[in-house]
Design a protein around this motif. Structure first.
Motif, PDB file in Angstrom:
ATOM      1  N   VAL A 149      11.393  20.196 -26.381  1.00  0.00           N
ATOM      2  CA  VAL A 149      12.122  19.116 -27.059  1.00  0.00           C
ATOM      3  C   VAL A 149      13.621  19.423 -27.066  1.00  0.00           C
ATOM      4  CG1 VAL A 149      12.475  17.952 -29.266  1.00  0.00           C
ATOM      5  CG2 VAL A 149      10.148  18.415 -28.456  1.00  0.00           C
ATOM      6  N   LEU A 150      13.955  20.684 -27.342  1.00  0.00           N
ATOM      7  CA  LEU A 150      15.361  21.090 -27.332  1.00  0.00           C
ATOM      8  C   LEU A 150      15.983  20.867 -25.956  1.00  0.00           C
ATOM      9  CD1 LEU A 150      17.844  22.575 -28.567  1.00  0.00           C
ATOM     10  CD2 LEU A 150      16.804  24.700 -27.751  1.00  0.00           C
ATOM     11  N   ALA A 151      15.263  21.258 -24.903  1.00  0.00           N
ATOM     12  CA  ALA A 151      15.794  21.131 -23.538  1.00  0.00           C
ATOM     13  C   ALA A 151      16.026  19.668 -23.173  1.00  0.00           C
ATOM     14  CB  ALA A 151      14.841  21.788 -22.547  1.00  0.00           C
ATOM     15  N   VAL A 152      15.067  18.817 -23.480  1.00  0.00           N
ATOM     16  CA  VAL A 152      15.220  17.391 -23.157  1.00  0.00           C
ATOM     17  C   VAL A 152      16.366  16.778 -23.957  1.00  0.00           C
ATOM     18  CG1 VAL A 152      14.109  15.132 -23.261  1.00  0.00           C
ATOM     19  CG2 VAL A 152      12.811  17.116 -22.472  1.00  0.00           C
ATOM     20  N   GLY A 153      16.424  17.088 -25.249  1.00  0.00           N
ATOM     21  CA  GLY A 153      17.498  16.544 -26.073  1.00  0.00           C
ATOM     22  C   GLY A 153      18.864  17.021 -25.629  1.00  0.00           C
ATOM     23  N   ALA A 154      18.979  18.314 -25.306  1.00  0.00           N
ATOM     24  CA  ALA A 154      20.263  18.854 -24.852  1.00  0.00           C
ATOM     25  C   ALA A 154      20.668  18.242 -23.519  1.00  0.00           C
ATOM     26  CB  ALA A 154      20.168  20.373 -24.732  1.00  0.00           C
ATOM     27  N   TYR A 155      19.703  18.043 -22.634  1.00  0.00           N
ATOM     28  CA  TYR A 155      20.005  17.424 -21.339  1.00  0.00           C
ATOM     29  C   TYR A 155      20.540  16.006 -21.531  1.00  0.00           C
ATOM     30  CZ  TYR A 155      19.436  15.546 -16.645  1.00  0.00           C
ATOM     31  OH  TYR A 155      19.668  14.937 -15.435  1.00  0.00           O
ATOM     32  N   LEU A 156      19.915  15.249 -22.414  1.00  0.00           N
ATOM     33  CA  LEU A 156      20.370  13.873 -22.653  1.00  0.00           C
ATOM     34  C   LEU A 156      21.773  13.847 -23.238  1.00  0.00           C
ATOM     35  CD1 LEU A 156      17.072  12.285 -24.055  1.00  0.00           C
ATOM     36  CD2 LEU A 156      18.062  12.001 -21.765  1.00  0.00           C
ATOM     37  N   VAL A 157      22.063  14.779 -24.140  1.00  0.00           N
ATOM     38  CA  VAL A 157      23.401  14.857 -24.729  1.00  0.00           C
ATOM     39  C   VAL A 157      24.426  15.212 -23.662  1.00  0.00           C
ATOM     40  CG1 VAL A 157      24.868  16.135 -26.333  1.00  0.00           C
ATOM     41  CG2 VAL A 157      22.597  15.387 -27.046  1.00  0.00           C
ATOM     42  N   ALA A 158      24.108  16.230 -22.853  1.00  0.00           N
ATOM     43  CA  ALA A 158      25.038  16.659 -21.805  1.00  0.00           C
ATOM     44  C   ALA A 158      25.255  15.555 -20.775  1.00  0.00           C
ATOM     45  CB  ALA A 158      24.510  17.925 -21.130  1.00  0.00           C
ATOM     46  N   ALA A 159      24.168  14.879 -20.376  1.00  0.00           N
ATOM     47  CA  ALA A 159      24.297  13.802 -19.394  1.00  0.00           C
ATOM     48  C   ALA A 159      25.113  12.644 -19.951  1.00  0.00           C
ATOM     49  CB  ALA A 159      22.904  13.326 -18.973  1.00  0.00           C
ATOM     50  N   SER A 160      24.922  12.337 -21.230  1.00  0.00           N
ATOM     51  CA  SER A 160      25.698  11.257 -21.855  1.00  0.00           C
ATOM     52  C   SER A 160      27.182  11.609 -21.876  1.00  0.00           C
ATOM     53  CB  SER A 160      25.196  11.000 -23.278  1.00  0.00           C
ATOM     54  OG  SER A 160      23.852  10.574 -23.272  1.00  0.00           O
ATOM     55  N   PHE A 161      27.485  12.879 -22.182  1.00  0.00           N
ATOM     56  CA  PHE A 161      28.881  13.312 -22.206  1.00  0.00           C
ATOM     57  C   PHE A 161      29.500  13.234 -20.815  1.00  0.00           C
ATOM     58  CE2 PHE A 161      32.166  16.553 -21.748  1.00  0.00           C
ATOM     59  CZ  PHE A 161      32.989  16.275 -22.828  1.00  0.00           C
ATOM     60  N   VAL A 162      28.770  13.700 -19.811  1.00  0.00           N
ATOM     61  CA  VAL A 162      29.293  13.716 -18.445  1.00  0.00           C
ATOM     62  C   VAL A 162      29.559  12.307 -17.937  1.00  0.00           C
ATOM     63  CG1 VAL A 162      28.638  14.198 -16.049  1.00  0.00           C
ATOM     64  CG2 VAL A 162      28.334  15.948 -17.805  1.00  0.00           C
ATOM     65  N   ASN A 163      28.679  11.369 -18.272  1.00  0.00           N
ATOM     66  CA  ASN A 163      28.816  10.009 -17.765  1.00  0.00           C
ATOM     67  C   ASN A 163      29.678   9.115 -18.644  1.00  0.00           C
ATOM     68  OD1 ASN A 163      27.042  10.014 -15.317  1.00  0.00           O
ATOM     69  ND2 ASN A 163      25.531  10.662 -16.815  1.00  0.00           N
ATOM     70  N   ALA A 164      30.098   9.604 -19.806  1.00  0.00           N
ATOM     71  CA  ALA A 164      31.005   8.858 -20.672  1.00  0.00           C
ATOM     72  C   ALA A 164      32.427   8.935 -20.117  1.00  0.00           C
ATOM     73  CB  ALA A 164      30.949   9.422 -22.088  1.00  0.00           C
ATOM     74  N   PRO A 165      33.313   8.059 -20.562  1.00  0.00           N
ATOM     75  CA  PRO A 165      34.708   8.118 -20.084  1.00  0.00           C
ATOM     76  C   PRO A 165      35.357   9.481 -20.262  1.00  0.00           C
ATOM     77  CG  PRO A 165      34.328   6.049 -21.223  1.00  0.00           C
ATOM     78  CD  PRO A 165      33.072   6.859 -21.390  1.00  0.00           C
ATOM     79  N   ILE A 166      35.059  10.172 -21.366  1.00  0.00           N
ATOM     80  CA  ILE A 166      35.680  11.484 -21.560  1.00  0.00           C
ATOM     81  C   ILE A 166      35.162  12.494 -20.543  1.00  0.00           C
ATOM     82  CG2 ILE A 166      33.968  12.276 -23.249  1.00  0.00           C
ATOM     83  CD1 ILE A 166      36.310  13.688 -24.685  1.00  0.00           C
ATOM     84  N   GLY A 167      33.901  12.350 -20.134  1.00  0.00           N
ATOM     85  CA  GLY A 167      33.363  13.232 -19.115  1.00  0.00           C
ATOM     86  C   GLY A 167      34.032  13.012 -17.772  1.00  0.00           C
ATOM     87  N   LYS A 168      34.300  11.762 -17.447  1.00  0.00           N
ATOM     88  CA  LYS A 168      34.987  11.470 -16.192  1.00  0.00           C
ATOM     89  C   LYS A 168      36.450  11.878 -16.265  1.00  0.00           C
ATOM     90  CE  LYS A 168      31.792   7.799 -14.890  1.00  0.00           C
ATOM     91  NZ  LYS A 168      31.620   6.403 -14.448  1.00  0.00           N
ATOM     92  N   ALA A 169      37.020  11.770 -17.450  1.00  0.00           N
ATOM     93  CA  ALA A 169      38.388  12.263 -17.618  1.00  0.00           C
ATOM     94  C   ALA A 169      38.431  13.777 -17.455  1.00  0.00           C
ATOM     95  CB  ALA A 169      38.921  11.862 -18.997  1.00  0.00           C
ATOM     96  N   LEU A 170      37.386  14.457 -17.917  1.00  0.00           N
ATOM     97  CA  LEU A 170      37.302  15.908 -17.745  1.00  0.00           C
ATOM     98  C   LEU A 170      37.288  16.276 -16.268  1.00  0.00           C
ATOM     99  CD1 LEU A 170      36.831  18.753 -18.987  1.00  0.00           C
ATOM    100  CD2 LEU A 170      34.373  18.257 -18.852  1.00  0.00           C
TER     101      LEU A 170
END
Length: 330
Positions: free
Chosen positions: A166-187
């Motif tokens: 559960v931790l792995a799936v939740g962390a993956y979703l959080v990380a993927a959301s960050f990467v695909n958000a505008p701030i992730g693309k700005a990064l």
């Protein structure tokens, strides 16, 4: 369509993880898989810094270790409730990550690496010397089993495996959301074109501080669960050698692929667990595998798998930083 296929792949992986204990896998093997998932989350959080931000850090073990000790101390002295102990580790690691990010957010390249290394060693020194609280060189023992909100103890390999999943799936979703958000693309933009991003009005230090905090929170979540695998945590989890181990796992699995961290963690821990039963020089085998990866699969096994799946629309979405005429990253 690609997003739907990626969701399908994630669903298949989650289903496979869910049915694995039903296949008769021994308890100690499930604990090994749980440890792989936990360290895979930590490596994935490091990938946000190195892969997407181009921020090579040798201090990531500090957040992992602080999360581990905070959760262990909270479970021992306050409550072993899963929904309280894990967040305690996340909060503690995020605070350390915020301080470290604030101190290094204007640094880059070699200076960033050295600063993160020094700051991490300061954290390790506190853990190592504060014997009355952390147990010092002997580590912290007597950690109680985690419990679910209803009071049921998480005391078997199966239980721990499902929590780690559960931790792995939740962390993956959080990380993927960050990467695909505008701030992730700005990064990604700050990694590829820092001068242009500054000219467009983006605050590179602020973006770097944001990724440090998100990465620290994810690493803290992984660290918070780690002590409950063996009901013990030692100062080595915050040492710079742990940071180096996470980097090795990341290179083996593939930089800039979120799932690559799990592949690298699996390779490393399988070598550590099984090869060490035949020879004390298992680290030599890991070193040879690392050299072979750099020479023959320089992008890592995860990146190669990503390339194979992309034509089918099954790989992770490609992250690029593009700007429109107004200079907005999209």
């Amino acid at each position: 369509m690609a997003g739907n296929r990626s969701t399908l792949v994630l669903s298949v992986v989650v289903a496979a993880l869910a049915v694995l204990p039903l296949t008769g896998v021994p308890d100690h093997h499930l604990r090994l898989v749980a440890e792989i998932l936990i360290l895979g989350v930590a490596v994935m959080s490091l990938d946000l810094l190195i892969g997407y931000g181009g921020l090579v850090s040798l201090g990531h073990a500090a957040m992992f270790g602080v999360g581990a000790y905070a959760a262990a101390l909270f479970a021992t002295h306050v409550s072993p409730d899963l929904l309280l102990a894990i967040p305690a580790g996340i909060v503690a690691a995020t605070l350390v990550g915020a301080v470290m990010g604030a101190l290094v957010m204007r640094s880059a390249n070699l200076f960033l690496l050295i600063l993160t290394l020094l700051l991490s060693q300061m954290v390790w020194e506190v853990i190592f010397r504060w014997r009355d609280v952390t147990g010092g060189a002997d580590g912290f023992r007597g950690i109680p089993q985690l419990t679910l909100p209803g009071g049921m103890a998480i005391d078997s390999g199966v239980d721990l495996y499902y929590v780690a999943g559960v931790l792995a799936v939740g962390a993956y979703l959080v990380a993927a959301s960050f990467v695909n958000a505008p701030i992730g693309k700005a990064l990604v933009g700050t990694r590829e074109q820092p001068i242009r991003m500054t000219a467009l009005g983006y605050s590179i230090p602020r973006i770097r501080l944001s990724v440090f905090m998100v990465s620290s929170a994810i690493a803290g979540a992984a660290g918070a669960l780690y002590p409950f695998v063996n009901l013990y945590v030692g100062p080595q989890v915050a040492h710079w050698t742990m940071s180096a181990t996470l980097v090795i796992m990341l290179v083996l699995g593939g930089v800039c692929t979120l799932f690559g961290g799990f592949i690298g963690a699996a390779i490393y821990l399988v070598f550590q667990t099984h090869v060490s039963s035949y020879t004390d020089r298992w680290q030599l085998v890991v070193g040879l595998a690392f050299v072979a990866t750099v020479l023959f699969v320089p992008r890592g096994l995860g990146r190669e798998l990503h390339q194979l799946l992309r034509p089918l629309g099954l790989g992770e979405p490609r992250v690029t930083a593009e700007t429109d005429k107004k200079g907005t990253v999209r």
